[in-house]
Design a protein around this motif. Structure first.
Motif, PDB file in Angstrom:
ATOM      1  N   GLN A 103       0.815  -1.208   0.000  1.00  0.00           N
ATOM      2  CA  GLN A 103       0.000   0.000   0.000  1.00  0.00           C
ATOM      3  C   GLN A 103       0.853   1.264   0.000  1.00  0.00           C
ATOM      4  OE1 GLN A 103      -3.120   0.030   2.932  1.00  0.00           O
ATOM      5  NE2 GLN A 103      -3.360   2.246   2.825  1.00  0.00           N
ATOM      6  N   ALA A 104       1.979   1.237   0.694  1.00  0.00           N
ATOM      7  CA  ALA A 104       2.861   2.413   0.724  1.00  0.00           C
ATOM      8  C   ALA A 104       3.422   2.706  -0.665  1.00  0.00           C
ATOM      9  CB  ALA A 104       3.983   2.195   1.726  1.00  0.00           C
ATOM     10  N   HIS A 105       3.768   1.664  -1.401  1.00  0.00           N
ATOM     11  CA  HIS A 105       4.274   1.833  -2.769  1.00  0.00           C
ATOM     12  C   HIS A 105       3.192   2.458  -3.646  1.00  0.00           C
ATOM     13  CE1 HIS A 105       5.780  -0.298  -6.666  1.00  0.00           C
ATOM     14  NE2 HIS A 105       6.186   0.951  -6.628  1.00  0.00           N
ATOM     15  N   LEU A 106       1.967   1.977  -3.525  1.00  0.00           N
ATOM     16  CA  LEU A 106       0.833   2.544  -4.246  1.00  0.00           C
ATOM     17  C   LEU A 106       0.688   4.025  -3.922  1.00  0.00           C
ATOM     18  CD1 LEU A 106      -1.956   2.446  -5.785  1.00  0.00           C
ATOM     19  CD2 LEU A 106      -2.941   1.698  -3.610  1.00  0.00           C
ATOM     20  N   SER A 107       0.698   4.352  -2.657  1.00  0.00           N
ATOM     21  CA  SER A 107       0.523   5.748  -2.230  1.00  0.00           C
ATOM     22  C   SER A 107       1.634   6.644  -2.763  1.00  0.00           C
ATOM     23  CB  SER A 107       0.479   5.837  -0.704  1.00  0.00           C
ATOM     24  OG  SER A 107      -0.649   5.146  -0.220  1.00  0.00           O
ATOM     25  N   ARG A 108       2.883   6.184  -2.683  1.00  0.00           N
ATOM     26  CA  ARG A 108       4.018   6.977  -3.187  1.00  0.00           C
ATOM     27  C   ARG A 108       3.915   7.208  -4.687  1.00  0.00           C
ATOM     28  NH1 ARG A 108       6.895   3.608   0.037  1.00  0.00           N
ATOM     29  NH2 ARG A 108       7.578   2.390  -1.760  1.00  0.00           N
ATOM     30  N   ASP A 109       3.583   6.164  -5.424  1.00  0.00           N
ATOM     31  CA  ASP A 109       3.512   6.287  -6.872  1.00  0.00           C
ATOM     32  C   ASP A 109       2.399   7.245  -7.282  1.00  0.00           C
ATOM     33  OD1 ASP A 109       4.934   5.369  -9.175  1.00  0.00           O
ATOM     34  OD2 ASP A 109       3.182   4.179  -9.753  1.00  0.00           O
ATOM     35  N   ILE A 110       1.263   7.164  -6.632  1.00  0.00           N
ATOM     36  CA  ILE A 110       0.157   8.064  -6.955  1.00  0.00           C
ATOM     37  C   ILE A 110       0.524   9.501  -6.622  1.00  0.00           C
ATOM     38  CG2 ILE A 110      -2.179   8.729  -6.250  1.00  0.00           C
ATOM     39  CD1 ILE A 110      -2.926   5.802  -6.441  1.00  0.00           C
ATOM     40  N   ARG A 111       1.154   9.709  -5.483  1.00  0.00           N
ATOM     41  CA  ARG A 111       1.576  11.071  -5.117  1.00  0.00           C
ATOM     42  C   ARG A 111       2.604  11.598  -6.121  1.00  0.00           C
ATOM     43  NH1 ARG A 111       1.138  13.932  -0.265  1.00  0.00           N
ATOM     44  NH2 ARG A 111       0.595  12.019   0.810  1.00  0.00           N
ATOM     45  N   ASP A 112       3.552  10.750  -6.540  1.00  0.00           N
ATOM     46  CA  ASP A 112       4.565  11.160  -7.523  1.00  0.00           C
ATOM     47  C   ASP A 112       3.936  11.534  -8.867  1.00  0.00           C
ATOM     48  OD1 ASP A 112       6.611  10.716  -5.711  1.00  0.00           O
ATOM     49  OD2 ASP A 112       7.262   8.822  -6.626  1.00  0.00           O
ATOM     50  N   LEU A 113       2.985  10.736  -9.321  1.00  0.00           N
ATOM     51  CA  LEU A 113       2.388  10.962 -10.636  1.00  0.00           C
ATOM     52  C   LEU A 113       1.318  12.045 -10.638  1.00  0.00           C
ATOM     53  CD1 LEU A 113       2.073   7.260 -11.802  1.00  0.00           C
ATOM     54  CD2 LEU A 113       3.589   8.995 -12.763  1.00  0.00           C
ATOM     55  N   ALA A 114       0.482  12.056  -9.600  1.00  0.00           N
ATOM     56  CA  ALA A 114      -0.667  12.971  -9.598  1.00  0.00           C
ATOM     57  C   ALA A 114      -0.426  14.219  -8.761  1.00  0.00           C
ATOM     58  CB  ALA A 114      -1.901  12.243  -9.083  1.00  0.00           C
ATOM     59  N   GLY A 115       0.551  14.171  -7.873  1.00  0.00           N
ATOM     60  CA  GLY A 115       0.805  15.329  -7.022  1.00  0.00           C
ATOM     61  C   GLY A 115      -0.152  15.444  -5.860  1.00  0.00           C
ATOM     62  N   LEU A 116      -0.983  14.437  -5.681  1.00  0.00           N
ATOM     63  CA  LEU A 116      -1.961  14.413  -4.590  1.00  0.00           C
ATOM     64  C   LEU A 116      -1.966  13.042  -3.939  1.00  0.00           C
ATOM     65  CD1 LEU A 116      -5.015  16.004  -6.436  1.00  0.00           C
ATOM     66  CD2 LEU A 116      -3.622  17.107  -4.690  1.00  0.00           C
ATOM     67  N   PRO A 117      -2.340  12.987  -2.677  1.00  0.00           N
ATOM     68  CA  PRO A 117      -2.473  11.668  -2.042  1.00  0.00           C
ATOM     69  C   PRO A 117      -3.685  10.915  -2.620  1.00  0.00           C
ATOM     70  CG  PRO A 117      -2.826  13.443  -0.435  1.00  0.00           C
ATOM     71  CD  PRO A 117      -2.543  14.079  -1.760  1.00  0.00           C
TER      72      PRO A 117
END
Length: 91
Positions: A70-84
């Motif tokens: 789940q942490a990897h998912l959260s980091r990748d989404i934040r990196d790509l979208a700029g939002l949590p």
């Protein structure tokens, strides 16, 4: 795009198309504005968001879409979208 969306590795996708990885990169840049690895990350994020919006728990969403956790998912989404993740789901 379909092969990358299915989670196929970039090198294998290039081989399937009888292209070198460099040729695939150039074509991806021309068509999408970024390389095939970034495209694959975006497509995976879209699959994850679809599951999360359907109510699938974040940890299960991560597992089903190929993230390590789940942490990897959260980091990748934040990196790509700029939002949590939670902010994307709320909006």
């Amino acid at each position: 795009m379909a092969a990358l969306d299915a989670g196929r590795p970039v090198a294998a996708t290039a081989d399937d198309l009888n292209l070198s990885p460099r040729q695939l990169h150039r074509r991806s840049l021309a068509a999408f504005g970024y390389g095939p690895k970034t495209l694959a990350r975006i497509l995976r994020m879209r699959r994850a968001l679809t599951l999360a919006r359907a109510g699938v728990p974040f940890a299960e969403t991560a597992t089903r879409t190929g993230y390590a956790d789940q942490a990897h998912l959260s980091r990748d989404i934040r990196d790509l979208a700029g939002l949590p993740l939670t902010a994307l789901l709320a909006g």
